[in-house]
Design an enzyme around this catalytic site. Structure first.
Site, PDB file in Angstrom:
ATOM      1  N   ASP A 176       4.030  -4.438   6.624  1.00 57.06           N
ATOM      2  CA  ASP A 176       4.525  -5.813   7.178  1.00 57.06           C
ATOM      3  C   ASP A 176       4.823  -6.725   6.232  1.00 57.06           C
ATOM      4  O   ASP A 176       5.397  -7.697   6.006  1.00 57.06           O
ATOM      5  CB  ASP A 176       3.957  -6.072   8.425  1.00 57.06           C
ATOM      6  CG  ASP A 176       2.228  -6.633   8.163  1.00 57.06           C
ATOM      7  OD1 ASP A 176       1.816  -5.914   7.026  1.00 57.06           O
ATOM      8  OD2 ASP A 176       1.505  -7.109   9.010  1.00 57.06           O
ATOM      9  N   GLY A 181       0.761  -1.283   0.120  1.00 60.96           N
ATOM     10  CA  GLY A 181      -0.048   0.195  -0.030  1.00 60.96           C
ATOM     11  C   GLY A 181       0.831   1.244  -0.034  1.00 60.96           C
ATOM     12  O   GLY A 181       1.844   1.245   0.550  1.00 60.96           O
ATOM     13  N   ARG A 226       1.342  -4.948  -5.478  1.00 60.22           N
ATOM     14  CA  ARG A 226       1.422  -6.144  -4.795  1.00 60.22           C
ATOM     15  C   ARG A 226       1.814  -7.425  -5.889  1.00 60.22           C
ATOM     16  O   ARG A 226       1.305  -7.209  -7.055  1.00 60.22           O
ATOM     17  CB  ARG A 226       0.135  -6.606  -4.327  1.00 60.22           C
ATOM     18  CG  ARG A 226      -0.414  -5.411  -3.387  1.00 60.22           C
ATOM     19  CD  ARG A 226      -1.370  -5.826  -2.204  1.00 60.22           C
ATOM     20  NE  ARG A 226      -1.114  -5.120  -1.124  1.00 60.22           N
ATOM     21  CZ  ARG A 226      -1.823  -3.883  -0.952  1.00 60.22           C
ATOM     22  NH1 ARG A 226      -2.546  -3.172  -1.637  1.00 60.22           N
ATOM     23  NH2 ARG A 226      -1.672  -3.262   0.351  1.00 60.22           N
ATOM     24  N   THR A 265       3.373   2.972   5.908  1.00 62.64           N
ATOM     25  CA  THR A 265       1.876   2.429   6.047  1.00 62.64           C
ATOM     26  C   THR A 265       1.214   3.613   6.612  1.00 62.64           C
ATOM     27  O   THR A 265       1.725   4.122   7.691  1.00 62.64           O
ATOM     28  CB  THR A 265       1.767   1.156   6.580  1.00 62.64           C
ATOM     29  OG1 THR A 265       0.727   0.937   6.792  1.00 62.64           O
ATOM     30  CG2 THR A 265       2.844   0.935   7.923  1.00 62.64           C
ATOM     31  N   ASP A 283       0.332   0.266  12.001  1.00 64.26           N
ATOM     32  CA  ASP A 283       0.323  -1.159  12.837  1.00 64.26           C
ATOM     33  C   ASP A 283       1.421  -2.148  12.891  1.00 64.26           C
ATOM     34  O   ASP A 283       1.565  -3.195  13.157  1.00 64.26           O
ATOM     35  CB  ASP A 283      -0.821  -2.006  12.137  1.00 64.26           C
ATOM     36  CG  ASP A 283      -0.876  -2.213  10.593  1.00 64.26           C
ATOM     37  OD1 ASP A 283       0.251  -1.580   9.983  1.00 64.26           O
ATOM     38  OD2 ASP A 283      -1.269  -3.067  10.024  1.00 64.26           O
ATOM     39  N   ARG A 294      -8.354  -1.801   7.579  1.00 65.79           N
ATOM     40  CA  ARG A 294      -8.749  -3.093   7.537  1.00 65.79           C
ATOM     41  C   ARG A 294      -8.316  -3.789   8.437  1.00 65.79           C
ATOM     42  O   ARG A 294      -9.430  -4.703   9.068  1.00 65.79           O
ATOM     43  CB  ARG A 294      -8.337  -3.849   6.194  1.00 65.79           C
ATOM     44  CG  ARG A 294      -9.207  -4.053   5.086  1.00 65.79           C
ATOM     45  CD  ARG A 294      -8.816  -4.635   4.009  1.00 65.79           C
ATOM     46  NE  ARG A 294      -8.046  -3.680   3.343  1.00 65.79           N
ATOM     47  CZ  ARG A 294      -6.912  -4.317   2.459  1.00 65.79           C
ATOM     48  NH1 ARG A 294      -6.858  -5.306   2.400  1.00 65.79           N
ATOM     49  NH2 ARG A 294      -5.954  -3.333   1.888  1.00 65.79           N
ATOM     50  N   ASP A 335      -1.290   2.990   8.044  1.00 57.40           N
ATOM     51  CA  ASP A 335      -2.142   2.279   9.411  1.00 57.40           C
ATOM     52  C   ASP A 335      -1.573   2.238  10.626  1.00 57.40           C
ATOM     53  O   ASP A 335      -2.175   1.910  11.765  1.00 57.40           O
ATOM     54  CB  ASP A 335      -2.344   0.572   8.689  1.00 57.40           C
ATOM     55  CG  ASP A 335      -3.479   0.472   7.744  1.00 57.40           C
ATOM     56  OD1 ASP A 335      -4.385   1.522   7.803  1.00 57.40           O
ATOM     57  OD2 ASP A 335      -3.420  -0.500   7.032  1.00 57.40           O
TER      58      ASP A 335
HETATM   59  P1  ADP Z   1       2.292  -4.144   2.826  1.00 57.42           P
HETATM   60  O1  ADP Z   1       3.777  -4.135   2.652  1.00 57.42           O
HETATM   61  O2  ADP Z   1       1.412  -2.757   2.434  1.00 57.42           O
HETATM   62  O3  ADP Z   1       1.838  -4.930   3.982  1.00 57.42           O
HETATM   63  P2  ADP Z   1       1.223  -6.539   1.125  1.00 57.42           P
HETATM   64  O4  ADP Z   1       1.014  -7.271   2.269  1.00 57.42           O
HETATM   65  O5  ADP Z   1       0.404  -6.598  -0.183  1.00 57.42           O
HETATM   66  O6  ADP Z   1       1.539  -4.901   1.535  1.00 57.42           O
HETATM   67  O7  ADP Z   1       2.699  -7.116   0.615  1.00 57.42           O
HETATM   68  C1  ADP Z   1       3.343  -6.497  -0.248  1.00 57.42           C
HETATM   69  C2  ADP Z   1       4.155  -7.185  -1.356  1.00 57.42           C
HETATM   70  O8  ADP Z   1       5.341  -8.004  -0.608  1.00 57.42           O
HETATM   71  C3  ADP Z   1       3.342  -8.510  -1.819  1.00 57.42           C
HETATM   72  O9  ADP Z   1       2.503  -8.299  -2.987  1.00 57.42           O
HETATM   73  C4  ADP Z   1       4.405  -9.514  -2.070  1.00 57.42           C
HETATM   74  O10 ADP Z   1       5.052  -9.431  -3.197  1.00 57.42           O
HETATM   75  C5  ADP Z   1       5.471  -9.480  -1.013  1.00 57.42           C
HETATM   76  N1  ADP Z   1       5.246 -10.425   0.127  1.00 57.42           N
HETATM   77  C6  ADP Z   1       4.340 -10.393   1.041  1.00 57.42           C
HETATM   78  N2  ADP Z   1       4.377 -11.311   1.933  1.00 57.42           N
HETATM   79  C7  ADP Z   1       5.080 -12.336   1.333  1.00 57.42           C
HETATM   80  C8  ADP Z   1       5.716 -13.785   1.775  1.00 57.42           C
HETATM   81  N3  ADP Z   1       5.219 -14.492   2.560  1.00 57.42           N
HETATM   82  N4  ADP Z   1       6.826 -14.117   0.503  1.00 57.42           N
HETATM   83  C9  ADP Z   1       7.112 -13.419  -0.255  1.00 57.42           C
HETATM   84  N5  ADP Z   1       6.770 -12.315  -0.503  1.00 57.42           N
HETATM   85  C10 ADP Z   1       5.745 -11.674  -0.066  1.00 57.42           C
END
Ligand code: ADP
Length: 327
Positions: free
Chosen positions: A107, A15, A76, A130, A134, A176, A132
């Site tokens: 995270d 995000g 993502r 972020t 969090d 969320r 959020d």
């Molecule tokens: P944020 O970083 O805002 O929490 P996401 O949870 O969508 O956003 O994570 C961003 C990106 O990080 C994902 O689209 C993916 O490419 C990578 N990512 C997240 N979790 C994993 C994982 N368990 N293994 C590998 N890549 C991951």
């Protein structure tokens, strides 16, 4: 012996949040100051997998500190979740000699960074980007201050019209899984109640309180609802309340994506600049696979594998304050 970091990549992932540009600028300029080459990886991990990587210099980050969004774009990336995708990403870094990464994201992005660094031995430094707030282990995340100020500004405007008509407004803010925007904007705007994902929502208690306030002729009511509230969003709550109190004049306003955009506040620009600076220092000093946080105004370095296990908890004090100040 850890290898000396000579070429680094910087990316924004997941995000977006206001202040990411200030962080990119800080990483790029601190690296160049220290004689390290910098590459911008476009669209988060997607650019690493698809080889969309550009060389950056001090001028590439001119005139961006005040801009929302991210000049490197974000996404993502499903492919990065798979070992084959990460292998492709590694080969694209290897062919340029990139031997350090700064990941600005939430995270989820940290989880990706941690897995990647353990598979390919590339030092990764996270910056908490972020809205959020969090992520456990830091008092600030890049973007939260801007997002919450945007929410407060909007809620103040809604209060004017709510007051003119003696109406109840249910205002849905982002979050969320986290209630930080809701609770902070709720306190700052004098809301009646704040509903957050971290706490069970007692709707019948809300009905009781609204009825009681109607009797006392306290007719302007603002209830802030985090989008991930366990009862549902503001629309679901509105249907329930209208059913229970048919005389109630109630309106719903969903603030939505305006909370992500806009020029970052001074606070977000300063913390992004500090965190970006220290991310590069970490790479130089061999402090690897951590994220850079700020606690009590001091830099804190939290191992990425710890960061992905914990979430920032909502402070009970804030919940009590909402309740007491809304009487
Ligand atoms: P944020 O970083 O805002 O929490 P996401 O949870 O969508 O956003 O994570 C961003 C990106 O990080 C994902 O689209 C993916 O490419 C990578 N990512 C997240 N979790 C994993 C994982 N368990 N293994 C590998 N890549 C991951």
């Amino acid at each position: 012996m850890t290898k000396k970091v000579t070429k680094i990549g910087v990316l924004t992932s997941g995000g977006d949040s206001p202040g990411m540009n200030a962080a990119i600028r800080s990483v790029v300029r601190t690296a160049i100051y220290n004689g390290i080459e910098v590459f911008g990886i476009m669209h988060g991990y997607t650019g690493m997998v698809e080889d969309d990587i550009i060389k950056m210099d001090s001028r590439s980050v001119a005139n961006i500190i005040q801009r929302g969004g991210t000049i490197l774009k974000t996404s993502r990336c499903k492919e990065f979740m798979e070992p084959e995708g990460r292998k492709k990403a590694f080969l694209n870094l290897e062919k340029r000699g990139i031997n350090g990464l700064v990941i600005i994201g939430g995270d989820g992005s940290f989880r990706g960074a941690q897995i990647f660094s353990s598979e390919f031995n590339i030092p990764c430094i996270g910056l908490p980007g972020t809205i959020d707030k969090d992520i456990a282990g830091t008092d600030f995340t890049i973007g939260f201050d801007t997002a919450v100020n945007t929410a407060v500004e909007a809620i103040d405007k809604i209060r004017d019209t709510a007051e003119a008509h003696d109406r109840l407004f249910l205002i849905e803010v982002m979050g969320r899984d986290a209630g930080y925007i809701a609770i902070h904007s709720g306190i700052a705007s004098g809301a009646e109640n704040v509903l957050i994902p971290e706490r069970k929502t007692d709707v019948d208690e809300i009905v009781k309180s609204l009825k009681e306030k109607e009797k006392r002729k306290k007719l302007v009511n603002l209830i802030i609802v985090a989008e991930g509230d366990e009862f549902g969003g503001a629309n679901d709550l509105s249907v329930y309340l209208k059913d229970k109190i048919p005389t109630l004049e109630v309106r719903v306003c969903i603030l939505g994506h305006i909370q992500r955009g806009g020029s970052p506040t001074c606070t977000d620009r300063v913390i992004a600049s500090r965190m970006g600076f220290h991310a590069v220092e970490c790479l130089i000093e061999g402090k690897h696979n951590v994220f850079v946080g700020i606690v009590n105004n001091k830099m804190h370095y939290i191992p990425l594998n710890e960061a992905v296990k914990k979430k920032q908890k909502i402070n009970q004090e804030l919940i009590n304050i909402v309740k007491i100040l809304s009487t």
